[in-house]
Design a protein around this motif. Structure first.
Motif, PDB file in Angstrom:
ATOM      1  N   LYS A   9      30.376  17.736   5.652  1.00  0.00           N
ATOM      2  CA  LYS A   9      31.147  16.814   5.296  1.00  0.00           C
ATOM      3  C   LYS A   9      30.002  15.688   5.876  1.00  0.00           C
ATOM      4  N   ALA A  10      29.799  15.725   6.953  1.00  0.00           N
ATOM      5  CA  ALA A  10      28.874  14.890   7.672  1.00  0.00           C
ATOM      6  C   ALA A  10      27.596  14.639   6.769  1.00  0.00           C
ATOM      7  N   GLU A  11      27.072  15.627   6.315  1.00  0.00           N
ATOM      8  CA  GLU A  11      25.851  15.807   5.495  1.00  0.00           C
ATOM      9  C   GLU A  11      26.120  14.657   4.466  1.00  0.00           C
ATOM     10  N   MET A  12      27.035  14.984   3.599  1.00  0.00           N
ATOM     11  CA  MET A  12      27.640  14.357   2.583  1.00  0.00           C
ATOM     12  C   MET A  12      27.690  12.794   2.420  1.00  0.00           C
ATOM     13  N   PHE A  13      28.350  12.602   3.655  1.00  0.00           N
ATOM     14  CA  PHE A  13      28.609  11.042   4.235  1.00  0.00           C
ATOM     15  C   PHE A  13      27.029  10.511   4.445  1.00  0.00           C
ATOM     16  N   LEU A  14      26.432  11.203   4.951  1.00  0.00           N
ATOM     17  CA  LEU A  14      24.676  10.414   5.239  1.00  0.00           C
ATOM     18  C   LEU A  14      24.251  10.140   3.969  1.00  0.00           C
ATOM     19  N   PHE A  15      24.287  11.043   3.171  1.00  0.00           N
ATOM     20  CA  PHE A  15      23.576  10.916   1.890  1.00  0.00           C
ATOM     21  C   PHE A  15      24.268   9.663   1.023  1.00  0.00           C
ATOM     22  N   LEU A  16      25.705   9.621   1.112  1.00  0.00           N
ATOM     23  CA  LEU A  16      26.463   8.334   0.709  1.00  0.00           C
ATOM     24  C   LEU A  16      25.899   7.170   1.410  1.00  0.00           C
ATOM     25  N   ALA A  17      25.705   6.943   2.565  1.00  0.00           N
ATOM     26  CA  ALA A  17      25.251   5.901   3.512  1.00  0.00           C
ATOM     27  C   ALA A  17      23.895   5.446   2.974  1.00  0.00           C
ATOM     28  N   ILE A  65      18.137  -1.143  -5.641  1.00  0.00           N
ATOM     29  CA  ILE A  65      18.510  -1.292  -7.074  1.00  0.00           C
ATOM     30  C   ILE A  65      19.019  -2.578  -7.575  1.00  0.00           C
ATOM     31  N   GLU A  66      19.915  -3.233  -6.813  1.00  0.00           N
ATOM     32  CA  GLU A  66      20.551  -4.517  -7.245  1.00  0.00           C
ATOM     33  C   GLU A  66      19.584  -5.720  -7.229  1.00  0.00           C
ATOM     34  N   LYS A  67      18.478  -5.518  -6.383  1.00  0.00           N
ATOM     35  CA  LYS A  67      17.435  -6.690  -6.222  1.00  0.00           C
ATOM     36  C   LYS A  67      16.291  -6.388  -7.371  1.00  0.00           C
ATOM     37  N   ASN A  68      16.625  -5.375  -8.149  1.00  0.00           N
ATOM     38  CA  ASN A  68      15.208  -5.097  -9.031  1.00  0.00           C
ATOM     39  C   ASN A  68      15.671  -4.738 -10.650  1.00  0.00           C
ATOM     40  N   GLN A  69      17.050  -5.496 -10.942  1.00  0.00           N
ATOM     41  CA  GLN A  69      17.552  -4.933 -11.903  1.00  0.00           C
ATOM     42  C   GLN A  69      16.895  -5.454 -13.377  1.00  0.00           C
ATOM     43  N   ASP A  70      15.891  -6.342 -12.813  1.00  0.00           N
ATOM     44  CA  ASP A  70      14.873  -6.943 -14.168  1.00  0.00           C
ATOM     45  C   ASP A  70      13.760  -6.066 -14.527  1.00  0.00           C
ATOM     46  N   LYS A  71      13.707  -5.113 -13.559  1.00  0.00           N
ATOM     47  CA  LYS A  71      12.586  -4.104 -13.880  1.00  0.00           C
ATOM     48  C   LYS A  71      13.039  -2.490 -14.489  1.00  0.00           C
ATOM     49  N   LEU A  72      11.947  -1.966 -14.761  1.00  0.00           N
ATOM     50  CA  LEU A  72      12.270  -0.445 -15.086  1.00  0.00           C
ATOM     51  C   LEU A  72      12.325   0.446 -13.852  1.00  0.00           C
ATOM     52  N   ILE A  73      13.400   0.832 -13.455  1.00  0.00           N
ATOM     53  CA  ILE A  73      13.602   1.374 -12.099  1.00  0.00           C
ATOM     54  C   ILE A  73      13.370   3.067 -12.501  1.00  0.00           C
ATOM     55  N   LEU A  74      12.616   3.694 -11.719  1.00  0.00           N
ATOM     56  CA  LEU A  74      12.537   5.142 -11.872  1.00  0.00           C
ATOM     57  C   LEU A  74      12.754   5.547 -10.395  1.00  0.00           C
ATOM     58  N   SER A  75      13.957   6.211 -10.595  1.00  0.00           N
ATOM     59  CA  SER A  75      14.260   6.938  -9.149  1.00  0.00           C
ATOM     60  C   SER A  75      14.355   8.277  -8.903  1.00  0.00           C
ATOM     61  N   ASP A  76      13.696   9.001  -8.164  1.00  0.00           N
ATOM     62  CA  ASP A  76      13.355  10.320  -7.782  1.00  0.00           C
ATOM     63  C   ASP A  76      14.742  10.899  -7.000  1.00  0.00           C
ATOM     64  N   ARG A  77      15.788  11.397  -7.811  1.00  0.00           N
ATOM     65  CA  ARG A  77      17.023  11.825  -7.341  1.00  0.00           C
ATOM     66  C   ARG A  77      17.900  10.382  -7.270  1.00  0.00           C
ATOM     67  N   GLY A  78      19.171  10.901  -7.126  1.00  0.00           N
ATOM     68  CA  GLY A  78      20.297   9.743  -7.145  1.00  0.00           C
ATOM     69  C   GLY A  78      21.598  10.426  -7.037  1.00  0.00           C
ATOM     70  N   PHE A  79      22.697   9.953  -7.269  1.00  0.00           N
ATOM     71  CA  PHE A  79      24.014  10.395  -7.153  1.00  0.00           C
ATOM     72  C   PHE A  79      24.143  11.665  -7.575  1.00  0.00           C
ATOM     73  N   VAL A  80      23.824  12.033  -8.802  1.00  0.00           N
ATOM     74  CA  VAL A  80      23.860  13.391  -9.371  1.00  0.00           C
ATOM     75  C   VAL A  80      23.470  14.448  -8.319  1.00  0.00           C
ATOM     76  N   SER A  81      22.506  14.345  -7.718  1.00  0.00           N
ATOM     77  CA  SER A  81      21.958  15.196  -6.753  1.00  0.00           C
ATOM     78  C   SER A  81      23.069  15.225  -5.401  1.00  0.00           C
ATOM     79  N   GLY A  82      23.404  14.210  -4.955  1.00  0.00           N
ATOM     80  CA  GLY A  82      24.673  14.118  -4.197  1.00  0.00           C
ATOM     81  C   GLY A  82      25.958  14.785  -4.536  1.00  0.00           C
ATOM     82  N   ILE A  83      26.410  14.703  -5.634  1.00  0.00           N
ATOM     83  CA  ILE A  83      27.403  15.354  -5.991  1.00  0.00           C
ATOM     84  C   ILE A  83      27.347  16.969  -6.351  1.00  0.00           C
ATOM     85  N   SER A  84      26.182  17.117  -6.716  1.00  0.00           N
ATOM     86  CA  SER A  84      25.858  18.513  -6.893  1.00  0.00           C
ATOM     87  C   SER A  84      25.680  19.455  -5.500  1.00  0.00           C
ATOM     88  N   TYR A  85      25.110  18.855  -4.700  1.00  0.00           N
ATOM     89  CA  TYR A  85      24.986  19.416  -3.370  1.00  0.00           C
ATOM     90  C   TYR A  85      26.081  19.519  -2.565  1.00  0.00           C
TER      91      TYR A  85
END
Length: 199
Positions: free
Chosen positions: A56-64, A74-94
């Motif tokens: 659970k501690a590991e999960m919350f660190l990923f969330l932080a 993300i919020e500061k660059n919404q006018d760009k094409l953002i390519l993210s290596d991993r994200g919340f799908v990994s968080g949920i799955s792990y």
């Protein structure tokens, strides 16, 4: 446009992100965890075994990390094409792999909160078979804490990633990671260009 590249380690996400970025203007490449100074500290804690953390501690660190990444990147660059290596799908799955009692809907709500509801526009999922994972692992000199959990663990994470993406209803592309690199690049560009006016 905000695009997540998802898949377990060694399936070619980083390679394709670099290749894809060359085809577009105004591109931002980012990652989770570790794209911010705060996230870099969390990444070190999570992946290099300095603490024997509870799941659970590991999960919350990923969330932080995800919350900081969302606000600072993300919020500061919404006018760009953002390519993210991993994200919340990994968080949920792990998280689900680590603790089968965790509920998908609860985890999704946690992640939406961390993301300020800034969900990705598209998800690109790289799927590997066991032989490819073993081959890529042999090329690595040093494995991180998560990789040391073994092939069976990573294959379960991969299955949970695919199940998570299927449940989300976000436009997605599933890539066979055993294909040649140029073929994968072509598939991804075609997928992105379906909404070219949004780039």
């Amino acid at each position: 446009m905000y695009i997540l590249f998802e898949g377990i380690d060694g399936v070619g996400k980083s390679t394709q992100i670099k290749k894809i970025s060359q085809f577009y203007n105004d591109v931002l490449i980012t990652k989770e965890p570790g794209a911010t100074p705060f996230g870099d500290k969390i990444r070190d804690i999570l992946l290099h075994g300095k603490f024997d953390l509870s799941k659970k501690a590991e999960m919350f660190l990923f969330l932080a990390d995800r919350a900081e990444h969302t606000q600072s990147v993300i919020e500061k660059n919404q006018d760009k094409l953002i390519l993210s290596d991993r994200g919340f799908v990994s968080g949920i799955s792990y998280a689900i792999t680590n603790d089968s009692e965790l509920n998908f809907d609860t985890l999704l709500s946690f992640n939406k909160f961390a993301l300020n509801n800034n969900m990705p526009d598209k998800i690109i999922f790289f799927k590997a078979d066991e032989s490819l994972i073993l081959k890529r692992f042999k090329l690595r000199n040093k494995k991180d804490t998560i990789e040391k959990r073994g092939i069976k663990y990573l294959l379960q994470v991969q299955e949970n990633m695919e199940n998570t993406i299927d449940k989300l209803g976000i436009e997605s592309l599933k890539i066979d990671a055993t294909l040649k690199k140029d073929e994968i690049t072509k598939q991804i560009i075609n997928f992105i260009n379906l909404d070219k006016d949004r780039i």
